[in-house]
Design an enzyme around this catalytic site. Structure first.
Site: not given
Ligand code: AMP
Length: 291
Positions: A39, A187, A149, A178, A151-152
């Site tokens: 994040h 995660s 990200g 990352v 990752k998704d």
């Molecule tokens: P989330 O809080 O899991 O909904 O993720 C919020 C944002 O952070 C989304 O755009 C995810 O793709 C991104 N994100 C989560 N984990 C990672 C990571 N390891 N590397 C890069 N972006 C990430």
């Protein structure tokens, strides 16, 4: 250190952002909180491109299935505010459920076809919830750019399609995944893993890397690549949810691989579902790319 301004109500955030727009571009990073380096890299990317960076923290009930971890999802807003500030955020938006889904709530966004594969197949309704909340957050923040990200990767594709189809004016920027030093994609769900599960989880990227090495040597048969990844994951006692090799454009199965391809894996370590996505461009040589 002064805390970042925190807004809970959409109309308060809108009012606060109005004068900030004159300072220059507005960047936006939507999250569900429990912020980690993944994040923070998005926040840094936004801060590098924008005069003002807004970070939202909202655990979106609409994207969780009935048997998923909505209640258990980690919530640590004060830590998140401090971490976001250290990475360059200027404003935090942490709405409550009623602010985003006023009762009686009846309107959702469905992105068709590309939500029927990968995570969309195993998590029914997930992308309907994601698309709906991201659209609403984009409407409220109205940024120049929003950062997501790699990752998704499917999420990036779905959001790009939605913004294009519904004529949104926001630029969607994908940022690299990352990883921990052993390759595991960071995660917020890590906190559920035992030490032993955590150690085994790194096999996901290792399996994908071995597969990419085979593609570099000339393998173009997606089925064989899938099986090779699946076998490695199962050998580490992770339970694959899916392993798929799809074309990045339409997320449909790629049989003979060429052009832009997404290798997507979801697997359970114990009860924790982990995902990883690597996009590659297959031409004269193979290179990793963003979704
Ligand atoms: P989330 O809080 O899991 O909904 O993720 C919020 C944002 O952070 C989304 O755009 C995810 O793709 C991104 N994100 C989560 N984990 C990672 C990571 N390891 N590397 C890069 N972006 C990430």
């Amino acid at each position: 250190m002064t805390a970042l301004p925190l807004y809970r109500a959409p109309e308060e955030l809108r009012a606060a952002l109005a004068p900030l727009r004159a300072r220059g571009d507005l960047g936006f990073v939507p999250t569900m909180g429990a912020l980690h380096e993944g994040h923070l890299s998005l926040i840094r990317a936004s801060a590098a491109h924008s005069a003002t960076t807004v970070v939202s923290v909202f655990v979106n009930p609409a994207q969780f299935g009935p048997n998923e971890d909505f209640d258990a999802y980690p919530r640590m807003l004060q830590d998140d505010i401090a971490a976001a500030k250290s990475a360059g955020a200027d404003v935090i938006f942490a709405p409550d459920k009623a602010g985003i889904y006023p009762e009686p709530y009846r309107t959702f966004i469905e992105v068709e076809e590309i939500t029927g594969t990968l995570c969309g197949r195993s998590r029914q309704g997930h992308f309907r919830g994601v698309a709906t909340v991201v659209w609403k957050l984009l409407q409220i923040v109205d940024p120049d750019r929003a950062f997501f990200g790699a990752k998704d990767a499917q999420q990036v594709r779905v959001i790009r399609q939605m913004v294009r189809d519904l004529l949104g004016r926001w630029e969607i920027v994908a940022c690299p995944t990352v990883r921990e030093s052993d390759g595991l994609a960071m995660s917020s769900r890590y906190c559920y893993l035992t030490n032993e599960e955590r150690a085994r989880a790194a096999v996901i990227l290792e399996a994908v890397r071995v597969a990419i090495a085979r593609i570099e040597k000339g393998e173009r048969h997606a089925g064989r690549i899938r099986v090779a990844i699946m076998e490695r994951i199962e050998a580490a006692s992770l339970r694959p949810d899916y392993v798929d090799v799809v074309s990045l454009g339409d997320l449909a199965p790629a049989n003979e691989m060429n052009g832009d391809v997404l290798i997507a894996v979801a697997a359970f370590a114990g009860t924790t579902r982990l995902i990883d996505n690597v996009c590659i461009r297959i031409g004269d040589h193979v290179e990793e790319r963003l979704p």
